[in-house]
Design a protein around this motif. Structure first.
Motif, PDB file in Angstrom:
ATOM      1  N   HIS A 158     118.030 -68.861 -83.853  1.00 16.57           N
ATOM      2  CA  HIS A 158     117.333 -67.914 -84.716  1.00 16.57           C
ATOM      3  C   HIS A 158     116.809 -66.778 -83.842  1.00 16.57           C
ATOM      4  CE1 HIS A 158     117.404 -70.659 -88.164  1.00 16.57           C
ATOM      5  NE2 HIS A 158     117.093 -71.628 -87.321  1.00 16.57           N
ATOM      6  N   GLU A 159     116.569 -65.660 -84.459  1.00 14.62           N
ATOM      7  CA  GLU A 159     116.142 -64.483 -83.703  1.00 14.62           C
ATOM      8  C   GLU A 159     114.866 -64.747 -82.920  1.00 14.62           C
ATOM      9  OE1 GLU A 159     116.495 -61.032 -81.904  1.00 14.62           O
ATOM     10  OE2 GLU A 159     117.996 -61.871 -83.287  1.00 14.62           O
ATOM     11  N   ALA A 160     113.987 -65.599 -83.471  1.00 17.68           N
ATOM     12  CA  ALA A 160     112.720 -65.893 -82.791  1.00 17.68           C
ATOM     13  C   ALA A 160     112.904 -66.795 -81.580  1.00 17.68           C
ATOM     14  CB  ALA A 160     111.749 -66.536 -83.778  1.00 17.68           C
ATOM     15  N   GLY A 161     114.106 -67.310 -81.366  1.00 20.03           N
ATOM     16  CA  GLY A 161     114.359 -68.155 -80.203  1.00 20.03           C
ATOM     17  C   GLY A 161     114.585 -69.595 -80.593  1.00 20.03           C
ATOM     18  N   ASN A 162     114.779 -70.431 -79.598  1.00 19.81           N
ATOM     19  CA  ASN A 162     115.146 -71.831 -79.840  1.00 19.81           C
ATOM     20  C   ASN A 162     113.972 -72.793 -79.757  1.00 19.81           C
ATOM     21  OD1 ASN A 162     117.777 -70.932 -80.062  1.00 19.81           O
ATOM     22  ND2 ASN A 162     118.255 -71.350 -77.905  1.00 19.81           N
ATOM     23  N   LYS A 163     112.816 -72.306 -79.311  1.00 17.72           N
ATOM     24  CA  LYS A 163     111.644 -73.177 -79.257  1.00 17.72           C
ATOM     25  C   LYS A 163     110.937 -73.112 -80.606  1.00 17.72           C
ATOM     26  CE  LYS A 163     109.207 -73.382 -75.503  1.00 17.72           C
ATOM     27  NZ  LYS A 163     108.254 -73.044 -74.422  1.00 17.72           N
ATOM     28  N   CYS A 164     110.766 -74.276 -81.219  1.00 13.31           N
ATOM     29  CA  CYS A 164     110.114 -74.332 -82.525  1.00 13.31           C
ATOM     30  C   CYS A 164     108.602 -74.445 -82.388  1.00 13.31           C
ATOM     31  CB  CYS A 164     110.670 -75.525 -83.323  1.00 13.31           C
ATOM     32  SG  CYS A 164     109.918 -75.773 -84.934  1.00 13.31           S
ATOM     33  N   TYR A 165     108.155 -75.368 -81.548  1.00 12.49           N
ATOM     34  CA  TYR A 165     106.712 -75.547 -81.346  1.00 12.49           C
ATOM     35  C   TYR A 165     106.492 -76.378 -80.090  1.00 12.49           C
ATOM     36  CZ  TYR A 165     107.271 -80.352 -83.085  1.00 12.49           C
ATOM     37  OH  TYR A 165     107.668 -81.655 -83.240  1.00 12.49           O
ATOM     38  N   VAL A 166     105.268 -76.357 -79.609  1.00  7.75           N
ATOM     39  CA  VAL A 166     104.812 -77.284 -78.571  1.00  7.75           C
ATOM     40  C   VAL A 166     103.523 -77.918 -79.075  1.00  7.75           C
ATOM     41  CG1 VAL A 166     104.025 -77.569 -76.198  1.00  7.75           C
ATOM     42  CG2 VAL A 166     105.841 -75.927 -76.717  1.00  7.75           C
ATOM     43  N   TRP A 167     103.488 -79.249 -79.085  1.00  6.65           N
ATOM     44  CA  TRP A 167     102.325 -79.980 -79.621  1.00  6.65           C
ATOM     45  C   TRP A 167     101.791 -80.911 -78.541  1.00  6.65           C
ATOM     46  CZ3 TRP A 167     100.425 -84.865 -80.995  1.00  6.65           C
ATOM     47  CH2 TRP A 167      99.447 -84.905 -81.998  1.00  6.65           C
ATOM     48  N   PRO A 168     100.643 -80.578 -77.940  1.00  5.99           N
ATOM     49  CA  PRO A 168     100.071 -81.445 -76.909  1.00  5.99           C
ATOM     50  C   PRO A 168      98.977 -82.353 -77.479  1.00  5.99           C
ATOM     51  CG  PRO A 168      99.048 -79.283 -76.819  1.00  5.99           C
ATOM     52  CD  PRO A 168      99.976 -79.268 -78.016  1.00  5.99           C
ATOM     53  N   PHE A 169      98.775 -83.485 -76.827  1.00  2.00           N
ATOM     54  CA  PHE A 169      97.747 -84.440 -77.240  1.00  2.00           C
ATOM     55  C   PHE A 169      97.321 -85.200 -75.990  1.00  2.00           C
ATOM     56  CE2 PHE A 169      96.805 -88.776 -79.101  1.00  2.00           C
ATOM     57  CZ  PHE A 169      95.635 -88.416 -79.756  1.00  2.00           C
ATOM     58  N   VAL A 170      96.053 -85.044 -75.583  1.00  2.00           N
ATOM     59  CA  VAL A 170      95.572 -85.682 -74.358  1.00  2.00           C
ATOM     60  C   VAL A 170      94.266 -86.413 -74.654  1.00  2.00           C
ATOM     61  CG1 VAL A 170      94.834 -85.332 -71.969  1.00  2.00           C
ATOM     62  CG2 VAL A 170      96.626 -83.874 -72.944  1.00  2.00           C
ATOM     63  N   GLN A 171      94.193 -87.637 -74.188  1.00  2.00           N
ATOM     64  CA  GLN A 171      92.975 -88.438 -74.323  1.00  2.00           C
ATOM     65  C   GLN A 171      92.668 -89.082 -72.975  1.00  2.00           C
ATOM     66  OE1 GLN A 171      91.006 -88.791 -77.204  1.00  2.00           O
ATOM     67  NE2 GLN A 171      92.337 -87.160 -77.982  1.00  2.00           N
ATOM     68  N   GLY A 172      91.431 -88.930 -72.522  1.00  2.00           N
ATOM     69  CA  GLY A 172      91.049 -89.474 -71.230  1.00  2.00           C
ATOM     70  C   GLY A 172      91.455 -88.547 -70.097  1.00  2.00           C
ATOM     71  N   ASP A 173      91.098 -88.939 -68.876  1.00  2.00           N
ATOM     72  CA  ASP A 173      91.387 -88.140 -67.678  1.00  2.00           C
ATOM     73  C   ASP A 173      92.729 -88.575 -67.114  1.00  2.00           C
ATOM     74  OD1 ASP A 173      91.486 -86.833 -65.244  1.00  2.00           O
ATOM     75  OD2 ASP A 173      89.352 -87.101 -64.825  1.00  2.00           O
ATOM     76  N   ILE A 174      93.797 -87.903 -67.539  1.00  2.00           N
ATOM     77  CA  ILE A 174      95.135 -88.326 -67.158  1.00  2.00           C
ATOM     78  C   ILE A 174      95.379 -88.116 -65.663  1.00  2.00           C
ATOM     79  CG2 ILE A 174      96.284 -86.146 -67.692  1.00  2.00           C
ATOM     80  CD1 ILE A 174      97.633 -89.651 -68.541  1.00  2.00           C
ATOM     81  N   ASP A 175      94.809 -87.056 -65.093  1.00  2.00           N
ATOM     82  CA  ASP A 175      94.987 -86.813 -63.648  1.00  2.00           C
ATOM     83  C   ASP A 175      94.350 -87.926 -62.836  1.00  2.00           C
ATOM     84  OD1 ASP A 175      96.384 -84.471 -64.133  1.00  2.00           O
ATOM     85  OD2 ASP A 175      94.574 -83.223 -64.074  1.00  2.00           O
ATOM     86  N   ALA A 176      93.172 -88.338 -63.250  1.00  2.00           N
ATOM     87  CA  ALA A 176      92.499 -89.414 -62.519  1.00  2.00           C
ATOM     88  C   ALA A 176      93.264 -90.721 -62.640  1.00  2.00           C
ATOM     89  CB  ALA A 176      91.075 -89.589 -63.054  1.00  2.00           C
ATOM     90  N   ALA A 177      93.861 -90.964 -63.803  1.00  2.00           N
ATOM     91  CA  ALA A 177      94.608 -92.208 -64.008  1.00  2.00           C
ATOM     92  C   ALA A 177      95.799 -92.307 -63.065  1.00  2.00           C
ATOM     93  CB  ALA A 177      95.068 -92.308 -65.461  1.00  2.00           C
ATOM     94  N   PHE A 178      96.436 -91.174 -62.791  1.00  2.00           N
ATOM     95  CA  PHE A 178      97.623 -91.195 -61.925  1.00  2.00           C
ATOM     96  C   PHE A 178      97.281 -90.963 -60.460  1.00  2.00           C
ATOM     97  CE2 PHE A 178      99.856 -90.943 -65.899  1.00  2.00           C
ATOM     98  CZ  PHE A 178     101.078 -91.549 -65.645  1.00  2.00           C
ATOM     99  N   HIS A 179      96.121 -90.386 -60.192  1.00  2.00           N
ATOM    100  CA  HIS A 179      95.756 -90.076 -58.806  1.00  2.00           C
ATOM    101  C   HIS A 179      95.590 -91.365 -58.003  1.00  2.00           C
ATOM    102  CE1 HIS A 179      94.141 -87.872 -55.441  1.00  2.00           C
ATOM    103  NE2 HIS A 179      93.075 -88.674 -55.422  1.00  2.00           N
ATOM    104  N   ASP A 180      96.343 -91.473 -56.953  1.00  2.00           N
ATOM    105  CA  ASP A 180      96.292 -92.636 -56.066  1.00  2.00           C
ATOM    106  C   ASP A 180      96.615 -93.948 -56.776  1.00  2.00           C
ATOM    107  OD1 ASP A 180      95.685 -91.074 -53.878  1.00  2.00           O
ATOM    108  OD2 ASP A 180      93.508 -91.283 -54.140  1.00  2.00           O
ATOM    109  N   ALA A 181      97.314 -93.886 -57.905  1.00  2.00           N
ATOM    110  CA  ALA A 181      97.700 -95.127 -58.580  1.00  2.00           C
ATOM    111  C   ALA A 181      98.645 -95.921 -57.673  1.00  2.00           C
ATOM    112  CB  ALA A 181      98.377 -94.818 -59.906  1.00  2.00           C
TER     113      ALA A 181
END
Length: 794
Positions: free
Chosen positions: A158-181
């Motif tokens: 479509h003329e507007a491009g191929n990206k329809c939407y971006v839907w994010p959802f974050v709960q808690g501190d995701i960086d801390a959960a993965f840091h030094d895991a």
């Protein structure tokens, strides 16, 4: 009249054969394609052979001269009248929502898109005449890979491009959960595109009389369809009647406002005669909305003892060429289910919707939940392998314990009840888990060319779209309520009117059982009416395993109102206070004297005659109730699968399959068994057999059932099924959904079993469907790379 013996044998939980089967199995029913009206004409569509092209001209003149042809139209002949097919779930404020005309006028964006329609006296004359329609196209580059579609310089859908939407959802501190895991495991999984194949193909009949239209359609959503025709196509809603006769299956594929439905209405109005369209199977494979089609990148962080710290999901979802009724929201139904039954500190989800030049995707049995369950259950096995733990032990270490309910998950859902320990223990017992693990080890040590794999899926799902305020916060276009009416006839018989529109689920049986218990009337004395907006004026229809958990509770509420009305009448007839009247097993009596009193049938007759009736009381027991749930429903279970994988040929054989589900209180165990069996079959089909395949030009190669493999009973194993019972606490019947559970649970169980068989060879994934060729190629690749130490046959 209800007897004490009947009262001692409640209907809920009774394995009754289905009322509706007498007519369905003998063909004494009315499918949409059976309908014949005076002057009926037949429609046939000219469909695009290109995945992407400009339409430079459409000439229907030659078709009009063909034998039996009454008319022929291009999209341009309808102009603005045809409007745009609705999308009812604009998931973000900035979502790209291109116009979606029922018939293309300027550009086609998938093979099979309608560009013209021919109307003739019979369907064969119409089919012959479409070859005479001359359409000229200017081909444009197709867009087929959703990953490439997001790259700079990609051709635009479509003329507007191929990206329809971006839907994010974050709960808690995701960086801390993965840091030094201590442990981080990442995988990418492919959810292949699937084609729904209901037993009954889609069909529609439209008839105008004066300014009123009647539309018969093999639809799951007669009420939503009526609303859409009124809201989006300029027809007064009160002038629209939609009828869903007996419908032969849907699985989400008939949860839609289709181009053919809209065009049937417009053509019938234009010609002043009724018209019919029934799709062929190959036409359906092209133009029934498709399911799944996602890329899932999933990462999990954990401690060395297996405790989950965080989960990160990055999803690409193929929308296809347009947004259909709930296309953009389907992946987001899974967004809340990736954490599944597990406790963790943080969760991150992102979905990017992408346009391609393929048939649009939309809801298919499970709708987002199977995809989520597949990814989390697959990566739990991968994490277990990384940690050197038994995969069931890892799950148990992280799941929510039964004493912790109600439990608010990291994805913000409140699970009201459950017992994962009990379901898993029963499944292990029936499966002979320990014995199979011992046999597996012996086969591995012996280098047996046929290796044994054990697959696990411990799952939960959210079903029964609700409550209205919650789905509204997610920008869902309609509510989550359901309506029911109970009509008490003069003879004491009962008519139930439900807004839930069945397409094979057994509503007439289950609803009769609910009412029989609530009102104490014989099961045989109850008739259930549904699927006709002139009979059932209100409803939100059937999808997402909502029929019982929403529609059934609305029905129970209507029964309670009947009892309240009957108490007023009984109090007057027995010269007692209404507060002293009790209702027990179909009898209304004065408190403390259950042997005396009146049956509900006697009250019905007294109400009908109204000869001795209390002042100011309406002479009717009929009652209506609309129920909006306070929460979703959360069935759960454990599915275990044992596969034998021939490492020399790649052939996969399911040796045993055990499913222990918990769907709360069971209304009819036979119906539950049927739902579970059918669901497992569809999940196994994704794991082993089904895939929509396009070539490099965007042509669908799997247009027939010779190319698209839908398994039969001969292709499927025996299922061992059982249940645990943890009643829901959020509705008075304690029920949970069941229609999608088997599909949600089974696919990861089967694929986990295949990978488990091949893991000693260094194989940690086989793309679905796991055909013999794909399994064999995975084995050859592993052998060529020297991975694994003691694979089968080495």
């Amino acid at each position: 009249m209800t007897t004490d013996t009947q009262a001692a044998a409640p209907e809920l939980g009774k394995a009754r054969t289905r009322k509706e089967d007498a007519r369905l199995l003998t063909g004494q029913t009315n499918w949409t394609d059976n309908i014949v009206l005076p002057g009926l004409l037949h429609m046939c569509f000219v469909r695009s052979p290109f995945a992407h092209a400009r339409i430079t001209s459409v000439d229907v003149s030659a078709a009009k001269d063909m034998p039996g042809v009454i008319a022929a139209f291009s999209g341009a002949d309808f102009g603005d009248e045809q409007g745009s097919l609705p999308c009812g779930w604009p998931v973000t404020e900035d979502i790209v929502m291109p116009p979606h005309p029922p018939m293309a006028t300027d550009e086609v964006r998938y093979v099979g898109e309608a560009v013209a329609v021919v109307i003739a006296r019979d369907r064969y004359e119409a089919a012959d005449a479409i070859a005479a329609v001359d359409v000229n196209y200017e081909p444009l580059p197709p867009v087929l890979d959703m990953r490439a579609a997001l790259e700079e310089g990609s051709p635009k859908v479509h003329e507007a491009g191929n990206k329809c939407y971006v839907w994010p959802f974050v709960q808690g501190d995701i960086d801390a959960a993965f840091h030094d895991a201590p442990v981080v495991v990442e995988r990418t999984y492919r959810q292949q595109r699937l084609i729904p194949c209901a037993m009954e193909p889609r069909a529609v009949v439209a008839s105008w009389v004066a300014d009123e239209v009647t539309l018969w359609s093999s639809t799951q959503i007669p009420h939503v369809l009526r609303f859409a025709l009124g809201a989006f196509f300029g027809i007064p809603e009160q002038n629209i009647r939609v009828i869903a006769p007996d419908v032969g299956g849907g699985f989400g594929s008939k949860l839609q406002i289709t181009a053919e439905e809209v065009l049937a209405v417009l053509v019938a109005r234009k010609l002043g005669r009724p018209v019919k369209w029934t799709e062929s199977r190959s036409e359906g494979n092209l133009t029934v909305h498709h399911g799944r089609d996602q890329w899932q990148r999933i990462r999990v962080a954990a401690d060395r003892d297996g405790r989950l710290r965080g989960l990160e999901v990055d999803l690409l979802a193929d929308m296809g060429a347009y947004l259909m009724l709930i296309t953009p929201g389907v992946p987001l139904l899974g967004a809340f289910m990736y954490p599944a039954i597990y406790k963790m500190d943080a969760y991150s989800f992102k979905c990017t919707g992408v346009f391609t030049t393929k048939m649009p995707t939309d809801a298919y049995r499970g709708a987002g939940r199977p995809e989520a369950t597949f990814a989390i259950e697959r990566i739990m096995d991968e994490l277990a392998d990384e940690l050197g733990m038994d995969p069931l032990e890892l799950r148990e270490r992280n799941w929510i314990k039964h004493e912790e309910f109600p439990y608010t998950t990291i994805a913000t859902l409140v699970y009201d009840s459950g017992n994962y320990e009990a379901a898993t223990a029963r499944a292990k017992e029936l499966f002979h888990y320990d014995e199979l693990r011992a046999e597996q080890q012996k086969r591995r040590e012996a280098g047996d060319p046929v290796q044994l794999g054990i697959g696990i899926s411990t799952f939960t799902e959210m079903c029964g779209i609700a409550p209205s305020r919650v789905v509204g916060s997610l920008r869902y276009g309609v509510g989550g309520w359901e309506n029911a009416t109970v009509r008490v006839l003069a003879t004491g018989k009962i008519e139930v009117v439900t807004g839930s529109s069945a397409h094979g689920q057994g509503h007439e049986t289950a609803w009769s059982q609910i009412v029989a218990d609530k009102l104490g009337v014989p099961y045989e004395d109850i008739r259930v009416l549904h699927g006709d907006t002139q009979v059932s004026a209100k409803g939100m229809d059937t999808y997402g395993s909502r029929s019982l958990t929403v529609g059934g509770i609305a029905l129970a509420g209507a029964c309670d109102k009947v009892i309240d009305k009957a108490k007023r009448v009984a109090a007057h007839l027995m010269e007692a206070s209404e507060n002293d009247i009790e209702f027990t097993a179909g009898r209304l009596h004065v408190r403390g004297d259950p042997q005396q009193g009146r049956t509900i049938q006697e009250i019905a007759l007294a109400t009908f005659t109204a000869h001795n009736f209390p002042d100011g009381v309406e002479p009717s027991l009929d009652s209506e109730h609309t129920y909006d749930p306070e929460n979703f429903s959360f069935p759960h279970g454990t599915h275990l699968c044992a596969t034998e994988v021939d490492t020399e040929t790649g052939r996969v054989t399911i040796r045993s399959y055990v499913a222990v589900d918990d769907v709360g209180k069971v209304v009819n165990p036979l119906i539950v068994e049927g739902q579970v069996h059918g669901g497992i079959a569809q999940g196994i089909a994704q794991a082993l057999y089904e895939e929509a395949v396009y070539d490099d030009d965007g042509n669908l190669l799997t247009t027939t059932l010779a190319d698209y493999l839908v398994p039969s009973a001969a292709d499927l194993p025996h299922f061992t099924t059982d249940r645990t019972e943890t009643p829901a606490t959020t509705n008075p019947l304690g029920v949970k959904g069941v229609g999608e559970a088997g599909t949600i649970a089974s696919t990861p169980a089967v694929v986990n079993a295949i990978v488990d068989a091949l893991r000693p060879m260094g194989i940690d994934d086989v793309p679905m469907p796991c055909t013999p060729e794909r399994v064999w190629r995975a084995i050859q690749t592993a052998r060529d790379s020297g991975a694994g130490q003691n694979g089968g046959g080495q």
